[in-house]
Design a protein around this motif. Structure first.
Motif, PDB file in Angstrom:
ATOM      1  N   ALA A   1       0.845  -1.200   0.000  1.00 17.04           N
ATOM      2  CA  ALA A   1       0.000   0.000   0.000  1.00 17.04           C
ATOM      3  C   ALA A   1       0.880   1.250   0.000  1.00 17.04           C
ATOM      4  N   THR A   2       1.965   1.200   0.762  1.00 19.41           N
ATOM      5  CA  THR A   2       2.853   2.370   0.831  1.00 19.41           C
ATOM      6  C   THR A   2       3.406   2.704  -0.549  1.00 19.41           C
ATOM      7  N   SER A   3       3.867   1.690  -1.268  1.00 20.74           N
ATOM      8  CA  SER A   3       4.448   2.007  -2.576  1.00 20.74           C
ATOM      9  C   SER A   3       3.353   2.453  -3.544  1.00 20.74           C
TER      10      SER A   3
ATOM     11  N   VAL B   1      -8.707   5.961  -1.923  1.00 23.97           N
ATOM     12  CA  VAL B   1      -9.095   5.259  -0.698  1.00 23.97           C
ATOM     13  C   VAL B   1      -7.935   4.368  -0.272  1.00 23.97           C
ATOM     14  N   ASP B   2      -7.501   4.550   0.982  1.00 23.36           N
ATOM     15  CA  ASP B   2      -6.509   3.660   1.567  1.00 23.36           C
ATOM     16  C   ASP B   2      -7.290   2.495   2.191  1.00 23.36           C
ATOM     17  N   GLY B   3      -7.303   1.387   1.451  1.00 27.25           N
ATOM     18  CA  GLY B   3      -8.083   0.229   1.893  1.00 27.25           C
ATOM     19  C   GLY B   3      -7.244  -0.802   2.642  1.00 27.25           C
ATOM     20  N   ALA B   4      -6.068  -0.385   3.149  1.00 32.55           N
ATOM     21  CA  ALA B   4      -5.147  -1.360   3.757  1.00 32.55           C
ATOM     22  C   ALA B   4      -5.821  -2.161   4.871  1.00 32.55           C
ATOM     23  N   GLN B   5      -6.638  -1.510   5.683  1.00 32.34           N
ATOM     24  CA  GLN B   5      -7.327  -2.237   6.755  1.00 32.34           C
ATOM     25  C   GLN B   5      -8.722  -2.682   6.315  1.00 32.34           C
ATOM     26  N   GLY B   6      -9.374  -1.877   5.499  1.00 32.41           N
ATOM     27  CA  GLY B   6     -10.767  -2.169   5.131  1.00 32.41           C
ATOM     28  C   GLY B   6     -10.915  -3.411   4.270  1.00 32.41           C
TER      29      GLY B   6
ATOM     30  N   GLU C   1      -4.988   9.528   9.433  1.00 33.61           N
ATOM     31  CA  GLU C   1      -4.287   8.727   8.425  1.00 33.61           C
ATOM     32  C   GLU C   1      -3.006   8.091   8.954  1.00 33.61           C
ATOM     33  N   HIS C   2      -2.765   6.877   8.477  1.00 32.94           N
ATOM     34  CA  HIS C   2      -1.482   6.197   8.648  1.00 32.94           C
ATOM     35  C   HIS C   2      -0.424   7.046   7.930  1.00 32.94           C
ATOM     36  N   HIS C   3       0.814   6.995   8.408  1.00 34.56           N
ATOM     37  CA  HIS C   3       1.869   7.786   7.752  1.00 34.56           C
ATOM     38  C   HIS C   3       1.936   7.513   6.241  1.00 34.56           C
TER      39      HIS C   3
ATOM     40  N   PHE D   1      -4.259  -1.323  -1.437  1.00 33.92           N
ATOM     41  CA  PHE D   1      -4.105  -2.180  -0.256  1.00 33.92           C
ATOM     42  C   PHE D   1      -2.841  -3.018  -0.373  1.00 33.92           C
ATOM     43  N   SER D   2      -2.484  -3.666   0.756  1.00 30.73           N
ATOM     44  CA  SER D   2      -1.327  -4.559   0.819  1.00 30.73           C
ATOM     45  C   SER D   2      -1.814  -5.989   0.946  1.00 30.73           C
ATOM     46  N   SER D   3      -1.150  -6.884   0.234  1.00 27.23           N
ATOM     47  CA  SER D   3      -1.534  -8.300   0.293  1.00 27.23           C
ATOM     48  C   SER D   3      -1.332  -8.907   1.681  1.00 27.23           C
ATOM     49  N   HIS D   4      -0.267  -8.485   2.380  1.00 25.89           N
ATOM     50  CA  HIS D   4       0.094  -9.217   3.611  1.00 25.89           C
ATOM     51  C   HIS D   4      -0.911  -9.036   4.739  1.00 25.89           C
ATOM     52  N   LYS D   5      -1.748  -8.005   4.649  1.00 25.11           N
ATOM     53  CA  LYS D   5      -2.783  -7.854   5.681  1.00 25.11           C
ATOM     54  C   LYS D   5      -4.020  -8.676   5.314  1.00 25.11           C
ATOM     55  N   LEU D   6      -4.094  -9.094   4.064  1.00 22.39           N
ATOM     56  CA  LEU D   6      -5.239  -9.857   3.553  1.00 22.39           C
ATOM     57  C   LEU D   6      -4.848 -11.342   3.458  1.00 22.39           C
TER      58      LEU D   6
HETATM   59  C1  LIG Z   1      -4.369   2.194   7.179  1.00 24.40           C
HETATM   60  C2  LIG Z   1      -3.035   1.770   6.645  1.00 24.40           C
HETATM   61  N1  LIG Z   1      -2.574   2.317   5.521  1.00 24.40           N
HETATM   62  C3  LIG Z   1      -1.406   1.966   4.974  1.00 24.40           C
HETATM   63  C4  LIG Z   1      -0.607   1.037   5.586  1.00 24.40           C
HETATM   64  C5  LIG Z   1       0.714   0.692   4.969  1.00 24.40           C
HETATM   65  O1  LIG Z   1       0.762  -0.634   4.571  1.00 24.40           O
HETATM   66  P1  LIG Z   1       2.160  -1.286   4.117  1.00 24.40           P
HETATM   67  O2  LIG Z   1       3.105  -1.064   5.256  1.00 24.40           O
HETATM   68  O3  LIG Z   1       1.817  -2.726   3.923  1.00 24.40           O
HETATM   69  O4  LIG Z   1       2.579  -0.607   2.874  1.00 24.40           O
HETATM   70  C6  LIG Z   1      -1.025   0.438   6.771  1.00 24.40           C
HETATM   71  C7  LIG Z   1      -0.170  -0.526   7.476  1.00 24.40           C
HETATM   72  O5  LIG Z   1      -0.260  -0.705   8.669  1.00 24.40           O
HETATM   73  C8  LIG Z   1      -2.284   0.807   7.314  1.00 24.40           C
HETATM   74  O6  LIG Z   1      -2.747   0.263   8.446  1.00 24.40           O
END
Ligand SMILES: Cc1ncc(COP(=O)(O)O)c(C=O)c1O
Length: 401
Positions: free
Chosen positions: A92-94, A196-201, A119-121, A219-224
């Motif tokens: 998600a970050t990249s 939309v930052d769907g990383a958690q959703g 927001e997450h950083h 989103f990131s795969s590793h949270k899913l």
């Molecule tokens: C809401 C949210 N956005 C973005 C991220 C970043 O995800 P990643 O570190 O997998 O890129 C996270 C990770 O904790 C997150 O919780």
């Protein structure tokens, strides 16, 4: 009452962690993986790895087929109209950094980007840095006391100068779902791009990006329940077409000579170099696994565990839960106890929870805190995990108070 997880045995790491006396409750950081994913990785590496989109040989064709099949599965999970709207990134970050770079030319000095106070950083810093480079104003949408974006205030702040809105769907600190649809509809009506930052959703069921009408969803795969090193950027075709290419190299090029090159459109134009092939294939296996579960049973199980978590926290004296978490997680602080001291005692007792600022320093700062403890749940957790957490918490608090 014991609340078992019907899916616990599908995740071999949970039993392995239990043998090491570890109770894993840090799922918002990353999840354990289903056996189906381990099998897919083992099959891919055990039967012949190959690069994708380039070789004509059989292993190359099979790898490409499996890689592209995941693109279809991700499109299905998000209800995207076409798999070509799915770009694989490294997380998600990249994906968010790609957007902040790729959209840079769309902004004029003095224009505004709106994000929220929670927001997450990962969904703050790329926009903050873009704002600095281009002389933009970063507008912070405030929260109400329950930890939701204050909709009335947000609708006032998102106006004709807003060129982009980027917000989280589910807060990684507060566990609150944001009033996304209203925010997105309003921002779009103002002519703003929407992210939309769907990383958690995305973890909590299938999404519908067409219904949301967002321009981008990440989103990131590793949270899913998938491998790390893989992320997803979904974009509407018109929005993807506005992105400037950002990384250059193999596979993203149409034609090149020594002085000039032309580039492919999305998705391949934004997947320069060898992508995380095994990871993408693994994500496909995780999505197949998730698709095989009864979604209502998953939602009910997670909701029951979450109620148990909140009840236990609220029942204990001196504990302040941050916001009003709706799902998946809860963050808390204890009066007179530093979160890192408590986290240390929980760790000693084999409870894997997260302490600190959760990559949301401005949010924690606005609550007058330098950190909090977060307990986050996944579909393989059961009520015994929570019992172990609560008894470790009680012991820790007895020592510290
Ligand atoms: C809401 C949210 N956005 C973005 C991220 C970043 O995800 P990643 O570190 O997998 O890129 C996270 C990770 O904790 C997150 O919780």
């Amino acid at each position: 009452m014991f609340q078992p997880s019907p899916w616990r045995a599908d995740f071999p790491a949970i039993a392995a962690l239990q043998r090491q006396h570890q109770t894993y409750l840090d799922n918002a950081a990353t999840t354990q993986k289903p056996q189906a994913l381990l099998d897919a990785l083992s099959h891919y590496y055990g039967h012949g790895a190959a690069n994708v989109h380039r070789a004509q040989h059989l292993p190359g064709a099979l790898a490409t087929q499996a890689f592209e099949a995941t693109r279809e599965k991700v499109a299905g999970w998000l209800n995207a109209a076409d798999a070509q709207q799915i770009v694989f990134t490294h997380g998600a970050t990249s994906a968010l950094n790609l957007l902040a770079y790729g959209l840079e030319a769309q902004f004029e000095a003095g224009e505004e980007i709106a994000i929220s106070a929670l927001e997450h950083h990962a969904n703050l810093l790329p926009w903050q840095q873009l704002a600095k480079r281009r002389g933009l104003r970063l507008v912070i949408l405030p929260l109400d006391s329950s930890g939701h974006i204050d909709l009335d205030a947000a609708l006032q702040l998102i106006g004709p100068r807003t060129r982009l809105l980027a917000v989280s769907q589910l807060s990684n600190v507060l566990g609150t779902w944001q009033p996304l649809q209203a925010l997105l509809d309003h921002a779009r009506a103002q002519g703003a791009l929407t992210v939309v930052d769907g990383a958690q959703g995305v973890v909590h069921g299938r999404q519908d990006v067409r219904q949301l009408g967002c321009d981008f969803y990440v989103f990131s795969s590793h949270k899913l329940y998938g491998p790390d090193g893989v992320g997803v950027l979904y974009g509407r075709p018109e929005a993807l077409a506005r992105l400037r290419h950002w990384q250059f190299g193999g596979e993203m090029v149409q034609l090149a000579d020594y002085q000039q090159a032309s580039f492919r459109p999305a998705p391949l134009g934004f997947e320069a170099g060898t992508p995380p092939i095994a990871g993408v294939i693994g994500l496909g296996a995780s999505l197949d696994y998730l698709a095989s579960l009864d979604p209502h049973a998953v939602v009910e199980h997670e909701a029951a565990l979450h109620r148990h978590l909140l009840r236990g926290l609220h029942d204990r004296e001196g504990i302040r839960v941050l916001g009003q978490p709706q799902l998946a997680l809860a963050s808390f602080v204890v009066e007179g106890v530093h979160n890192s001291d408590l986290a240390h005692l929980l760790t000693e007792q084999g409870i894997a929870v997260r302490a600190g600022h959760h990559c949301a320093m401005p949010l924690l700062g606005s609550l007058g805190l330098d950190g909090a403890i977060r307990v986050s749940l996944a579909l393989y957790n059961d009520s015994d995990d929570l019992q172990r957490f609560f008894s470790a918490l009680d012991q820790g608090l007895e020592l510290l108070r």
